[in-house]
Design an enzyme around this catalytic site. Sequence first.
Site, PDB file in Angstrom:
ATOM      1  N   LYS A   1       0.860  -1.188   0.000  1.00  0.00           N
ATOM      2  CA  LYS A   1       0.000   0.000   0.000  1.00  0.00           C
ATOM      3  C   LYS A   1       0.892   1.233   0.000  1.00  0.00           C
ATOM      4  O   LYS A   1       1.813   1.349   0.813  1.00  0.00           O
ATOM      5  CB  LYS A   1      -0.891   0.012   1.239  1.00  0.00           C
ATOM      6  CG  LYS A   1      -1.788   1.241   1.319  1.00  0.00           C
ATOM      7  CD  LYS A   1      -2.733   1.169   2.496  1.00  0.00           C
ATOM      8  CE  LYS A   1      -2.161   1.695   3.774  1.00  0.00           C
ATOM      9  NZ  LYS A   1      -1.971   3.150   3.811  1.00  0.00           N
TER      10      LYS A   1
ATOM     11  N   ASP B   1      -3.424   4.371  -1.657  1.00  0.00           N
ATOM     12  CA  ASP B   1      -4.321   4.806  -0.579  1.00  0.00           C
ATOM     13  C   ASP B   1      -4.263   6.328  -0.425  1.00  0.00           C
ATOM     14  O   ASP B   1      -3.619   6.854   0.470  1.00  0.00           O
ATOM     15  CB  ASP B   1      -3.862   4.102   0.716  1.00  0.00           C
ATOM     16  CG  ASP B   1      -4.655   4.486   1.944  1.00  0.00           C
ATOM     17  OD1 ASP B   1      -5.808   4.924   1.802  1.00  0.00           O
ATOM     18  OD2 ASP B   1      -4.114   4.327   3.049  1.00  0.00           O
ATOM     19  N   LEU B   2      -4.955   7.028  -1.337  1.00  0.00           N
ATOM     20  CA  LEU B   2      -4.930   8.499  -1.285  1.00  0.00           C
ATOM     21  C   LEU B   2      -6.212   9.078  -0.693  1.00  0.00           C
ATOM     22  O   LEU B   2      -6.307  10.281  -0.485  1.00  0.00           O
ATOM     23  CB  LEU B   2      -4.669   9.076  -2.683  1.00  0.00           C
ATOM     24  CG  LEU B   2      -3.325   8.679  -3.304  1.00  0.00           C
ATOM     25  CD1 LEU B   2      -3.153   9.344  -4.672  1.00  0.00           C
ATOM     26  CD2 LEU B   2      -2.155   9.044  -2.407  1.00  0.00           C
ATOM     27  N   LYS B   3      -7.179   8.219  -0.430  1.00  0.00           N
ATOM     28  CA  LYS B   3      -8.429   8.637   0.249  1.00  0.00           C
ATOM     29  C   LYS B   3      -8.980   9.949  -0.303  1.00  0.00           C
ATOM     30  O   LYS B   3      -9.113  10.943   0.417  1.00  0.00           O
ATOM     31  CB  LYS B   3      -8.194   8.788   1.757  1.00  0.00           C
ATOM     32  CG  LYS B   3      -7.703   7.547   2.470  1.00  0.00           C
ATOM     33  CD  LYS B   3      -7.626   7.795   3.969  1.00  0.00           C
ATOM     34  CE  LYS B   3      -7.091   6.620   4.739  1.00  0.00           C
ATOM     35  NZ  LYS B   3      -5.647   6.393   4.563  1.00  0.00           N
TER      36      LYS B   3
ATOM     37  N   HIS C   1     -11.254  12.944  -1.423  1.00  0.00           N
ATOM     38  CA  HIS C   1     -12.458  13.536  -0.819  1.00  0.00           C
ATOM     39  C   HIS C   1     -12.534  14.986  -1.280  1.00  0.00           C
ATOM     40  O   HIS C   1     -11.824  15.851  -0.759  1.00  0.00           O
ATOM     41  CB  HIS C   1     -12.340  13.452   0.719  1.00  0.00           C
ATOM     42  CG  HIS C   1     -13.586  13.881   1.441  1.00  0.00           C
ATOM     43  ND1 HIS C   1     -13.711  13.766   2.806  1.00  0.00           N
ATOM     44  CD2 HIS C   1     -14.745  14.409   0.995  1.00  0.00           C
ATOM     45  CE1 HIS C   1     -14.915  14.223   3.177  1.00  0.00           C
ATOM     46  NE2 HIS C   1     -15.542  14.619   2.095  1.00  0.00           N
ATOM     47  N   ASP C   2     -13.359  15.240  -2.289  1.00  0.00           N
ATOM     48  CA  ASP C   2     -13.484  16.593  -2.837  1.00  0.00           C
ATOM     49  C   ASP C   2     -14.813  16.646  -3.585  1.00  0.00           C
ATOM     50  O   ASP C   2     -15.604  15.700  -3.499  1.00  0.00           O
ATOM     51  CB  ASP C   2     -12.281  16.891  -3.759  1.00  0.00           C
ATOM     52  CG  ASP C   2     -11.953  18.375  -3.828  1.00  0.00           C
ATOM     53  OD1 ASP C   2     -12.883  19.197  -3.937  1.00  0.00           O
ATOM     54  OD2 ASP C   2     -10.759  18.721  -3.780  1.00  0.00           O
TER      55      ASP C   2
ATOM     56  N   PRO D   1     -17.439  16.126  -6.578  1.00  0.00           N
ATOM     57  CA  PRO D   1     -17.465  14.997  -7.515  1.00  0.00           C
ATOM     58  C   PRO D   1     -16.645  15.215  -8.784  1.00  0.00           C
ATOM     59  O   PRO D   1     -15.894  14.323  -9.211  1.00  0.00           O
ATOM     60  CB  PRO D   1     -18.954  14.842  -7.834  1.00  0.00           C
ATOM     61  CG  PRO D   1     -19.645  15.352  -6.613  1.00  0.00           C
ATOM     62  CD  PRO D   1     -18.802  16.486  -6.102  1.00  0.00           C
ATOM     63  N   ASN D   2     -16.742  16.391  -9.376  1.00  0.00           N
ATOM     64  CA  ASN D   2     -16.025  16.649 -10.621  1.00  0.00           C
ATOM     65  C   ASN D   2     -14.513  16.504 -10.436  1.00  0.00           C
ATOM     66  O   ASN D   2     -13.829  15.859 -11.235  1.00  0.00           O
ATOM     67  CB  ASN D   2     -16.378  18.059 -11.124  1.00  0.00           C
ATOM     68  CG  ASN D   2     -15.728  18.360 -12.452  1.00  0.00           C
ATOM     69  OD1 ASN D   2     -15.915  17.645 -13.426  1.00  0.00           O
ATOM     70  ND2 ASN D   2     -14.915  19.419 -12.488  1.00  0.00           N
TER      71      ASN D   2
ATOM     72  N   THR E   1      -9.843   4.158  11.251  1.00  0.00           N
ATOM     73  CA  THR E   1      -9.721   3.281  12.421  1.00  0.00           C
ATOM     74  C   THR E   1      -9.068   4.004  13.601  1.00  0.00           C
ATOM     75  O   THR E   1      -9.018   3.476  14.702  1.00  0.00           O
ATOM     76  CB  THR E   1      -8.918   2.008  12.068  1.00  0.00           C
ATOM     77  OG1 THR E   1      -7.787   2.397  11.295  1.00  0.00           O
ATOM     78  CG2 THR E   1      -9.739   1.033  11.275  1.00  0.00           C
TER      79      THR E   1
ATOM     80  N   ARG F   1      -2.620  -5.606  14.383  1.00  0.00           N
ATOM     81  CA  ARG F   1      -1.348  -5.708  15.102  1.00  0.00           C
ATOM     82  C   ARG F   1      -1.059  -7.160  15.442  1.00  0.00           C
ATOM     83  O   ARG F   1      -1.971  -7.878  15.875  1.00  0.00           O
ATOM     84  CB  ARG F   1      -1.412  -4.944  16.433  1.00  0.00           C
ATOM     85  CG  ARG F   1      -1.462  -3.449  16.323  1.00  0.00           C
ATOM     86  CD  ARG F   1      -0.086  -2.875  15.949  1.00  0.00           C
ATOM     87  NE  ARG F   1      -0.161  -1.436  15.805  1.00  0.00           N
ATOM     88  CZ  ARG F   1      -0.547  -0.800  14.691  1.00  0.00           C
ATOM     89  NH1 ARG F   1      -0.890  -1.486  13.630  1.00  0.00           N
ATOM     90  NH2 ARG F   1      -0.576   0.510  14.655  1.00  0.00           N
TER      91      ARG F   1
ATOM     92  N   GLN G   1      -3.746   3.844  16.695  1.00  0.00           N
ATOM     93  CA  GLN G   1      -4.964   3.125  16.289  1.00  0.00           C
ATOM     94  C   GLN G   1      -5.850   2.853  17.496  1.00  0.00           C
ATOM     95  O   GLN G   1      -5.368   2.566  18.580  1.00  0.00           O
ATOM     96  CB  GLN G   1      -4.602   1.794  15.610  1.00  0.00           C
ATOM     97  CG  GLN G   1      -3.789   1.928  14.335  1.00  0.00           C
ATOM     98  CD  GLN G   1      -4.635   2.342  13.138  1.00  0.00           C
ATOM     99  OE1 GLN G   1      -5.719   2.906  13.291  1.00  0.00           O
ATOM    100  NE2 GLN G   1      -4.145   2.099  11.948  1.00  0.00           N
TER     101      GLN G   1
ATOM    102  N   ARG H   1       2.967  -0.839  10.816  1.00  0.00           N
ATOM    103  CA  ARG H   1       4.056  -0.902  11.788  1.00  0.00           C
ATOM    104  C   ARG H   1       4.385  -2.280  12.326  1.00  0.00           C
ATOM    105  O   ARG H   1       5.539  -2.536  12.655  1.00  0.00           O
ATOM    106  CB  ARG H   1       3.767   0.092  12.922  1.00  0.00           C
ATOM    107  CG  ARG H   1       3.991   1.528  12.471  1.00  0.00           C
ATOM    108  CD  ARG H   1       3.334   2.542  13.362  1.00  0.00           C
ATOM    109  NE  ARG H   1       1.884   2.578  13.171  1.00  0.00           N
ATOM    110  CZ  ARG H   1       1.075   3.448  13.766  1.00  0.00           C
ATOM    111  NH1 ARG H   1       1.578   4.340  14.588  1.00  0.00           N
ATOM    112  NH2 ARG H   1      -0.223   3.433  13.530  1.00  0.00           N
TER     113      ARG H   1
HETATM  114  O1  C5P Z   1       1.053   1.105  11.071  1.00  0.00           O
HETATM  115  P1  C5P Z   1      -0.399   0.717  10.918  1.00  0.00           P
HETATM  116  O2  C5P Z   1      -0.590  -0.788  10.792  1.00  0.00           O
HETATM  117  O3  C5P Z   1      -1.291   1.345  11.960  1.00  0.00           O
HETATM  118  O4  C5P Z   1      -0.811   1.340   9.495  1.00  0.00           O
HETATM  119  C1  C5P Z   1      -2.133   1.318   9.021  1.00  0.00           C
HETATM  120  C2  C5P Z   1      -2.183   1.921   7.660  1.00  0.00           C
HETATM  121  O5  C5P Z   1      -3.531   1.908   7.208  1.00  0.00           O
HETATM  122  C3  C5P Z   1      -1.724   3.382   7.595  1.00  0.00           C
HETATM  123  O6  C5P Z   1      -1.068   3.552   6.350  1.00  0.00           O
HETATM  124  C4  C5P Z   1      -3.009   4.175   7.629  1.00  0.00           C
HETATM  125  O7  C5P Z   1      -2.914   5.385   6.918  1.00  0.00           O
HETATM  126  C5  C5P Z   1      -3.982   3.218   6.920  1.00  0.00           C
HETATM  127  N1  C5P Z   1      -5.401   3.376   7.243  1.00  0.00           N
HETATM  128  C6  C5P Z   1      -5.906   3.276   8.515  1.00  0.00           C
HETATM  129  N2  C5P Z   1      -7.249   3.421   8.762  1.00  0.00           N
HETATM  130  C7  C5P Z   1      -8.099   3.635   7.755  1.00  0.00           C
HETATM  131  C8  C5P Z   1      -7.604   3.733   6.446  1.00  0.00           C
HETATM  132  C9  C5P Z   1      -6.241   3.586   6.220  1.00  0.00           C
HETATM  133  O8  C5P Z   1      -5.149   3.034   9.438  1.00  0.00           O
HETATM  134  N3  C5P Z   1      -9.407   3.706   7.995  1.00  0.00           N
END
Ligand code: C5P
Length: 232
Positions: free
Chosen positions: A32, A59-61, A63-64, A66-67, A119, A181, A190, A211
């Site tokens: 990712k 994973d750029l998420k 959010h803006d 629609p266009n 999360t 984890r 988290q 991590r």
């Molecule tokens: O290090 P860790 O396992 O916490 O990393 C989780 C990854 O998932 C990070 O890159 C974080 O940006 C991404 N993420 C997240 N929760 C979301 C969406 C993405 O933790 N809802």
Amino acid sequence: MGKDVIIACDFSSGRETIEFLERFGEGRPYVKIGMELFYAEGPDIVRQLKQRGHKVFLDLKLHDIPNTVGRAMKVLSGLDVDMCNVHAAGTKRMMQAALEGLTRPDGSRPLLTAVTQLTSTSQEQLNEELLVSRPMEEVVASYASLAKEAGLDGVVCSPLESPAVHEKLGEGFLTVTPGVRLAGDAAGDQQRITTPARAKALGSDYIVVGRSITAAEDPAAAYERCRQEFIG
Ligand code: C5P
């Protein structure tokens, strides 16, 4: 849809990322790429990792309006990523525009998922800061429904939310779950975390692990442990 472990390569440079991935030998894990790396290196890092044989979740998420999201997705679809995402909070219309932008003239496209609630967000933050007064599970389920109605492939959510999402929207609707984890590792920022084994039991389709693998003394061994627990 194949279950897989996706490594969150939250590094600040391409060099650091490639050095990290070289520790996997011939292995080519699904990776990712998040904002930090993409903003540092640009689209080249995606091309480089694809060329090396990795599957890439970008994973750029987005959010803006629609266009803007639709046009941005059109650019990303040219990068041959395997998965990308938006925030469901951007509305159903925004998600539909994202899907349209992502779809190539031949009908093919990467998987598109929506973030329901991060999360890292607690119930208290949801209520007190975001002024969303409903229980987290209800908010996640409702955002997930919107994503499905918009035609998306699934959602990014906590493994703890996978059962409710699947129950409401079917097993075929993907749950991509960070907040994972290995037992004994620090939770960090988290809030809603589980082990890979628990994520499997809860029915996650993909786990995203950062991590617990990237900060491990032996990342390849930590990755294998995640795979063993999650896929078996
Ligand atoms: O290090 P860790 O396992 O916490 O990393 C989780 C990854 O998932 C990070 O890159 C974080 O940006 C991404 N993420 C997240 N929760 C979301 C969406 C993405 O933790 N809802």
